[in-house]
Design a protein around this motif. Structure first.
Motif, PDB file in Angstrom:
ATOM      1  N   ASP A  10       3.596 -13.640  -3.843  1.00 49.47           N
ATOM      2  CA  ASP A  10       2.489 -13.231  -4.698  1.00 49.47           C
ATOM      3  C   ASP A  10       3.034 -12.952  -6.096  1.00 49.47           C
ATOM      4  OD1 ASP A  10       3.631 -10.600  -4.688  1.00 49.47           O
ATOM      5  OD2 ASP A  10       2.513 -10.130  -2.859  1.00 49.47           O
ATOM      6  N   LEU A  11       2.138 -12.608  -7.014  1.00 50.74           N
ATOM      7  CA  LEU A  11       2.517 -12.414  -8.404  1.00 50.74           C
ATOM      8  C   LEU A  11       3.486 -11.247  -8.584  1.00 50.74           C
ATOM      9  CD1 LEU A  11       2.145 -13.352 -11.311  1.00 50.74           C
ATOM     10  CD2 LEU A  11       0.159 -11.826 -11.475  1.00 50.74           C
ATOM     11  N   GLU A  12       3.307 -10.180  -7.841  1.00 49.22           N
ATOM     12  CA  GLU A  12       4.184  -9.029  -7.984  1.00 49.22           C
ATOM     13  C   GLU A  12       5.613  -9.354  -7.563  1.00 49.22           C
ATOM     14  OE1 GLU A  12       3.539  -6.270  -9.663  1.00 49.22           O
ATOM     15  OE2 GLU A  12       1.697  -7.382 -10.101  1.00 49.22           O
ATOM     16  N   GLU A  16       8.897  -9.280  -9.936  1.00 54.52           N
ATOM     17  CA  GLU A  16      10.075  -8.516  -9.554  1.00 54.52           C
ATOM     18  C   GLU A  16      11.329  -9.375  -9.597  1.00 54.52           C
ATOM     19  OE1 GLU A  16      11.771  -6.164  -5.594  1.00 54.52           O
ATOM     20  OE2 GLU A  16       9.593  -6.294  -5.950  1.00 54.52           O
ATOM     21  N   GLN A  17      11.243 -10.609  -9.046  1.00 50.15           N
ATOM     22  CA  GLN A  17      12.406 -11.485  -9.042  1.00 50.15           C
ATOM     23  C   GLN A  17      12.742 -11.964 -10.450  1.00 50.15           C
ATOM     24  OE1 GLN A  17      12.521 -14.545  -6.042  1.00 50.15           O
ATOM     25  NE2 GLN A  17      11.494 -13.262  -4.509  1.00 50.15           N
ATOM     26  N   TRP A  18      11.715 -12.179 -11.265  1.00 53.07           N
ATOM     27  CA  TRP A  18      11.937 -12.595 -12.649  1.00 53.07           C
ATOM     28  C   TRP A  18      12.687 -11.509 -13.424  1.00 53.07           C
ATOM     29  CZ3 TRP A  18      11.410 -17.076 -15.289  1.00 53.07           C
ATOM     30  CH2 TRP A  18      11.479 -17.017 -16.677  1.00 53.07           C
ATOM     31  N   LEU A  38       2.642 -12.743 -18.025  1.00 55.23           N
ATOM     32  CA  LEU A  38       3.988 -13.004 -17.530  1.00 55.23           C
ATOM     33  C   LEU A  38       4.644 -14.143 -18.318  1.00 55.23           C
ATOM     34  CD1 LEU A  38       6.125 -12.265 -15.448  1.00 55.23           C
ATOM     35  CD2 LEU A  38       5.119 -13.923 -13.893  1.00 55.23           C
ATOM     36  N   ASN A  39       5.826 -13.899 -18.852  1.00 59.63           N
ATOM     37  CA  ASN A  39       6.571 -14.892 -19.616  1.00 59.63           C
ATOM     38  C   ASN A  39       7.491 -15.643 -18.669  1.00 59.63           C
ATOM     39  OD1 ASN A  39       8.356 -16.317 -21.237  1.00 59.63           O
ATOM     40  ND2 ASN A  39       8.619 -14.686 -22.736  1.00 59.63           N
ATOM     41  N   LEU A  40       7.230 -16.958 -18.505  1.00 61.14           N
ATOM     42  CA  LEU A  40       8.045 -17.778 -17.608  1.00 61.14           C
ATOM     43  C   LEU A  40       8.862 -18.810 -18.374  1.00 61.14           C
ATOM     44  CD1 LEU A  40       5.444 -18.352 -14.744  1.00 61.14           C
ATOM     45  CD2 LEU A  40       7.499 -16.934 -14.621  1.00 61.14           C
TER      46      LEU A  40
END
Length: 205
Positions: A10-12, A16-18, A38-40
């Motif tokens: 999921d997004l959370e 967290e991993q990012w 969210l900056n990817l």
């Protein structure tokens, strides 16, 4: 505690991993998700699926989206400059006003996608399927495709009215019933094009 080797569910978990420093998410599947702020930028998202997800004004510069699925995704105003999106799928996606400078959409599938007012100079669309795509200039932003490479692309029924296409390369492209009305095509390469029923009224050639 999350397994750092597993893909986020999921997004959370993605956030967290990012934040933990992970940048490779090949095969990630997050459909109908609002990615908000969210900056990817720079992420490896090859083969991922983001169908019907929302990236409005998102930071996706230099991401690798090769083979990714973004059908019906909303990316208006997103920064996709320098992205790699070869052989990716964007059917009916909305990229209005997106920044696509130097983006690589080689062999991508964008049937009925909306790209009105995109800023995409020096972008690559070689052999892409852009059937019925909307690339018209928006009310407050001209579509900038200067020096873009459309060689071998299929632009049948595409809308490019008023687009800036100076020095663009359309060699070998299919422009069947494509609207280039009032487009700026000065210096463009139209060699070997299929121009049957192409609308070139008021275009600058």
């Amino acid at each position: 505690m999350l397994d750092p080797g597993s893909l986020p569910q999921d997004l959370e978990q993605l956030r967290e991993q990012w934040l933990a420093g992970r940048r490779s998410f090949q095969g990630l599947e997050l459909v109908d998700t609002d990615f908000a702020d969210l900056n990817l930028g720079g992420a490896d998202l090859r083969g991922s699926c983001f169908r019907a997800s929302r990236f409005g004004h998102g930071q996706l510069n230099a991401v690798n989206l090769s083979g990714a699925f973004l059908q019906e995704a909303l990316l208006w105003g997103a920064d996709l400059s320098d992205c790699i999106a070869e052989a990716s799928f964007w059917q009916e996606a909305d990229l209005s006003g997106a920044r696509l400078q130097r983006a690589n959409f080689r062999a991508a599938y964008l049937h009925r996608a909306c790209l009105r007012g995109v800023i995409a100079p020096h972008s690559c669309w070689q052999e892409a399927r852009l059937i019925e795509v909307d690339l018209r200039s928006a009310l407050d932003q001209l579509t900038d495709l200067g020096h873009a490479d459309f060689s071998g692309a299929d632009l049948s029924f595409a809308q490019l009215a008023g687009a800036q296409l100076q020095q663009a390369n359309f060699s070998g492209a299919c422009l069947y019933q494509t609207s280039l009305r009032a487009a700026d095509l000065r210096g463009a390469n139209l060699s070997g094009c299929h121009l049957n029923d192409c609308d070139l009224r008021d275009a600058q050639l």
